[in-house]
Scaffold this motif. Structure first.
Motif, mmCIF file in Angstrom:
data_model
loop_
_atom_site.group_PDB
_atom_site.id
_atom_site.type_symbol
_atom_site.label_atom_id
_atom_site.label_comp_id
_atom_site.label_asym_id
_atom_site.label_seq_id
_atom_site.Cartn_x
_atom_site.Cartn_y
_atom_site.Cartn_z
ATOM 1 N N ASP A 147 -26.438 23.964 -45.372
ATOM 2 C CA ASP A 147 -26.338 24.220 -46.804
ATOM 3 C C ASP A 147 -27.263 23.260 -47.552
ATOM 4 O O ASP A 147 -27.644 22.208 -47.025
ATOM 5 C CB ASP A 147 -24.894 24.037 -47.289
ATOM 6 C CG ASP A 147 -23.996 25.188 -46.870
ATOM 7 O OD1 ASP A 147 -24.527 26.257 -46.519
ATOM 8 O OD2 ASP A 147 -22.768 25.014 -46.889
ATOM 9 N N GLU A 148 -27.617 23.622 -48.784
ATOM 10 C CA GLU A 148 -28.610 22.851 -49.525
ATOM 11 C C GLU A 148 -28.107 22.447 -50.903
ATOM 12 O O GLU A 148 -27.423 23.230 -51.583
ATOM 13 C CB GLU A 148 -29.901 23.674 -49.679
ATOM 14 C CG GLU A 148 -30.541 24.039 -48.355
ATOM 15 C CD GLU A 148 -31.639 25.071 -48.485
ATOM 16 O OE1 GLU A 148 -32.308 25.352 -47.464
ATOM 17 O OE2 GLU A 148 -31.834 25.611 -49.599
ATOM 18 N N VAL A 149 -28.455 21.221 -51.295
ATOM 19 C CA VAL A 149 -28.133 20.687 -52.616
ATOM 20 C C VAL A 149 -29.439 20.214 -53.241
ATOM 21 O O VAL A 149 -30.265 19.583 -52.575
ATOM 22 C CB VAL A 149 -27.141 19.504 -52.503
ATOM 23 C CG1 VAL A 149 -26.907 18.867 -53.868
ATOM 24 C CG2 VAL A 149 -25.826 19.980 -51.900
ATOM 25 N N ILE A 150 -29.635 20.523 -54.516
ATOM 26 C CA ILE A 150 -30.867 20.141 -55.207
ATOM 27 C C ILE A 150 -30.551 19.115 -56.285
ATOM 28 O O ILE A 150 -29.666 19.329 -57.125
ATOM 29 C CB ILE A 150 -31.557 21.368 -55.837
ATOM 30 C CG1 ILE A 150 -31.923 22.383 -54.745
ATOM 31 C CG2 ILE A 150 -32.807 20.944 -56.615
ATOM 32 C CD1 ILE A 150 -32.459 23.696 -55.290
ATOM 33 N N VAL A 151 -31.273 17.998 -56.248
ATOM 34 C CA VAL A 151 -31.169 16.966 -57.285
ATOM 35 C C VAL A 151 -32.572 16.748 -57.853
ATOM 36 O O VAL A 151 -33.566 17.188 -57.280
ATOM 37 C CB VAL A 151 -30.600 15.645 -56.725
ATOM 38 C CG1 VAL A 151 -29.156 15.816 -56.291
ATOM 39 C CG2 VAL A 151 -31.453 15.129 -55.566
ATOM 40 N N THR A 152 -32.667 16.047 -58.982
ATOM 41 C CA THR A 152 -33.966 15.887 -59.625
ATOM 42 C C THR A 152 -34.398 14.425 -59.689
ATOM 43 O O THR A 152 -33.574 13.513 -59.654
ATOM 44 C CB THR A 152 -33.983 16.456 -61.060
ATOM 45 O OG1 THR A 152 -33.566 15.447 -61.986
ATOM 46 C CG2 THR A 152 -33.094 17.679 -61.197
ATOM 47 N N TRP A 181 -35.423 17.836 -53.492
ATOM 48 C CA TRP A 181 -35.738 17.081 -54.695
ATOM 49 C C TRP A 181 -36.642 17.887 -55.614
ATOM 50 O O TRP A 181 -37.675 18.394 -55.190
ATOM 51 C CB TRP A 181 -36.428 15.772 -54.333
ATOM 52 C CG TRP A 181 -35.524 14.801 -53.640
ATOM 53 C CD1 TRP A 181 -35.266 14.724 -52.299
ATOM 54 C CD2 TRP A 181 -34.752 13.772 -54.260
ATOM 55 N NE1 TRP A 181 -34.378 13.711 -52.045
ATOM 56 C CE2 TRP A 181 -34.047 13.109 -53.231
ATOM 57 C CE3 TRP A 181 -34.590 13.350 -55.583
ATOM 58 C CZ2 TRP A 181 -33.197 12.037 -53.469
ATOM 59 C CZ3 TRP A 181 -33.750 12.279 -55.827
ATOM 60 C CH2 TRP A 181 -33.057 11.637 -54.794
ATOM 61 N N LEU A 182 -36.240 17.972 -56.890
ATOM 62 C CA LEU A 182 -37.069 18.601 -57.918
ATOM 63 C C LEU A 182 -37.758 17.504 -58.711
ATOM 64 O O LEU A 182 -37.090 16.642 -59.293
ATOM 65 C CB LEU A 182 -36.204 19.464 -58.844
ATOM 66 C CG LEU A 182 -36.934 20.180 -59.986
ATOM 67 C CD1 LEU A 182 -37.919 21.206 -59.430
ATOM 68 C CD2 LEU A 182 -35.933 20.854 -60.929
ATOM 69 N N GLY A 183 -39.078 17.506 -58.727
ATOM 70 C CA GLY A 183 -39.821 16.459 -59.399
ATOM 71 C C GLY A 183 -40.085 16.763 -60.866
ATOM 72 O O GLY A 183 -39.607 17.753 -61.422
ATOM 73 N N PHE A 184 -40.852 15.884 -61.494
ATOM 74 C CA PHE A 184 -41.286 16.117 -62.860
ATOM 75 C C PHE A 184 -42.688 15.557 -63.049
ATOM 76 O O PHE A 184 -43.145 14.705 -62.285
ATOM 77 C CB PHE A 184 -40.306 15.523 -63.888
ATOM 78 C CG PHE A 184 -40.259 14.010 -63.932
ATOM 79 C CD1 PHE A 184 -41.060 13.284 -64.811
ATOM 80 C CD2 PHE A 184 -39.395 13.299 -63.109
ATOM 81 C CE1 PHE A 184 -41.003 11.901 -64.866
ATOM 82 C CE2 PHE A 184 -39.332 11.904 -63.155
ATOM 83 C CZ PHE A 184 -40.141 11.204 -64.036
ATOM 84 N N ASP A 185 -43.375 16.054 -64.065
ATOM 85 C CA ASP A 185 -44.735 15.625 -64.376
ATOM 86 C C ASP A 185 -44.675 14.251 -65.039
ATOM 87 O O ASP A 185 -44.093 14.121 -66.124
ATOM 88 C CB ASP A 185 -45.393 16.643 -65.303
ATOM 89 C CG ASP A 185 -46.859 16.352 -65.568
ATOM 90 O OD1 ASP A 185 -47.225 15.166 -65.686
ATOM 91 O OD2 ASP A 185 -47.638 17.310 -65.700
ATOM 92 N N PRO A 186 -45.262 13.213 -64.440
ATOM 93 C CA PRO A 186 -45.190 11.881 -65.040
ATOM 94 C C PRO A 186 -45.854 11.795 -66.413
ATOM 95 O O PRO A 186 -45.475 10.937 -67.222
ATOM 96 C CB PRO A 186 -45.943 10.996 -64.023
ATOM 97 C CG PRO A 186 -45.872 11.746 -62.739
ATOM 98 C CD PRO A 186 -45.930 13.198 -63.130
ATOM 99 N N ASP A 187 -46.828 12.668 -66.680
ATOM 100 C CA ASP A 187 -47.517 12.624 -67.969
ATOM 101 C C ASP A 187 -46.697 13.259 -69.087
ATOM 102 O O ASP A 187 -46.584 12.718 -70.179
ATOM 103 C CB ASP A 187 -48.878 13.321 -67.860
ATOM 104 C CG ASP A 187 -49.833 12.573 -66.952
ATOM 105 O OD1 ASP A 187 -49.765 11.329 -66.930
ATOM 106 O OD2 ASP A 187 -50.618 13.230 -66.252
#
Length: 400
Positions: free
Chosen positions: A107-112, A136-142
């Motif tokens: 099973d899978e769990v997604i965190v950011t 893992w869901l990332g984000f744009d550092p800019d």
């Protein structure tokens, strides 16, 4: 809808008489007199365990019921789905461990990478305990905008944990759209609303779980999770055998802190009285928080443009939708030294990563983090002017 009156609001906060300009609200707001009075009144009244036999029992019951109704009005949910706990962190650990009983290997769990660690580590640890996979869901550092969730979702996704607003950067992801994607994949969504709830109208009905903390919106220190009673009925946390198995009491351990619940109701009523109109408390909350959001955004825009104009200042995070929260560094000055300089000027704007371990690391800021300036409904133009002047005066300081 009437206008937002910051002068009248400020008069309700005794702490402001000490003279500091408070930009530390993201870590915990100051407290209005009515909230302190409600808590003191409760603690000096006769109380007992909840019941209907004595006046003390009835008072305790009324306080609990009243607090559930108040939080349901604030969040746009139902009182039967309001769970109280020691903190958002504690409640998230409790929910994660309970949900993990239904997960299995694969099973899978997604965190950011955007979230406060309280909406990361409980899920990571719960998944690891049962052999589930963490994505893992990332984000744009800019821009500080979240990446696209869709590529991570599969038919094995069981839960997505995401913030409604970053406590470090202020970024407000489109959580309703994210919830639609999560639900289409057949998974649950757990939303950290701690940083958002103080700054904008909330309708948490889109989320399977929505967590917040009253001490971020003028109330006492405790946590709240709201979920549908139907969903809560399917979950079975570890509990004492003689304790209630009814929802939502099933998820609350030990006697509830009645004085904190009374303070929470008072805080919600205070929010509803910040200039909004309507025939119900829910309507007044929505209109009041619209006024708060408009007022705070205007102050944030002013502060942001003025800080950006100061030589050596770097502002981090430029999401299209944000809370009134600014994160900045000053070239040649360690963040802690900047915070100390501001404190000497009577400006409370702390430095650090503020338990936002993943975003601080993702931005390359490390444990030192940056200086965070968070606006609140009691922030006024004079506070903003003081912060800007203090940052401008750094060039002549010896904080290197």
């Amino acid at each position: 809808m009437s206008a937002f009156d910051v002068v009248a609001v400020r008069k309700q906060f005794p702490a402001l008489d000490e003279g500091a300009a408070h930009f530390d609200g993201p870590g915990g707001s100051q407290t209005p007199q009515v909230v302190a009075d409600a808590m003191a009144r409760t603690m000096t009244s006769a109380l007992a365990n909840r019941g209907q036999l004595t006046a003390a029992e009835r008072r305790a019951d009324e306080i609990v019921v009243g607090a559930r109704e108040a939080m349901a009005d604030l969040l746009g949910t139902t009182a039967q789905g309001i769970v109280f706990g020691r903190s958002m962190t504690q409640l998230t650990y409790d929910v994660s461990r309970t949900l993990a009983k239904t997960w299995s290997q694969g099973d899978e769990v997604i965190v950011t990478r955007l979230d406060h660690d309280a909406n990361v580590r409980p899920w990571v640890q719960a998944a690891e305990a049962v052999g589930a996979t963490v994505k893992w869901l990332g984000f744009d550092p800019d821009t500080s905008e979240l990446d696209d969730l869709a590529p991570l979702l599969t038919d094995r996704t069981r839960l997505v944990a995401v913030t409604a607003a970053s406590n470090l950067l202020g970024t407000r992801p489109d959580v309703t759209s994210i919830a639609d994607q999560v639900h289409e994949a057949g998974a649950l969504i757990y939303v950290d609303g701690v940083h958002l709830t103080a700054h904008a109208p909330v309708d948490a009905s889109y989320a399977d779980f929505y967590a917040c903390s009253p001490y971020k919106f003028f109330g006492p220190h405790l946590g709240v999770v709201t979920a549908s009673p139907e969903l809560l009925e399917t979950l079975h946390p570890d509990k004492l055998l003689p304790s209630s198995d009814a929802v939502p009491e099933r998820f609350e351990f030990g006697t509830l802190p009645y004085e904190l619940l009374a303070g929470t109701t008072a805080a919600v009523d205070f929010l509803a009285g910040l200039g909004g109109t309507g025939s119900t408390r829910r309507e007044r909350l929505l209109s009041s928080l619209e006024l708060v959001e408009e007022y705070e955004d205007a102050l944030r825009n002013d502060l942001e443009s003025r800080l950006a104009a100061i030589s050596g200042v770097t502002l981090h995070g430029h999401a299209a939708q944000r809370t009134p929260t600014l994160l900045f560094t000053v070239e040649g000055h360690p963040p802690a030294a900047v915070a100390e300089h501001l404190a000497r000027a009577g400006v409370n704007a702390p430095a650090g990563s503020f338990y936002a371990y993943e975003p601080a690391r993702h931005l390359g800021l490390g444990p030192a983090g940056a200086v965070r300036a968070g606006l609140a409904p009691y922030t006024d133009q004079c506070d903003v002017d003081r912060l800007v002047a203090a940052v401008e005066s750094l060039d002549g300081s010896s904080d290197h």
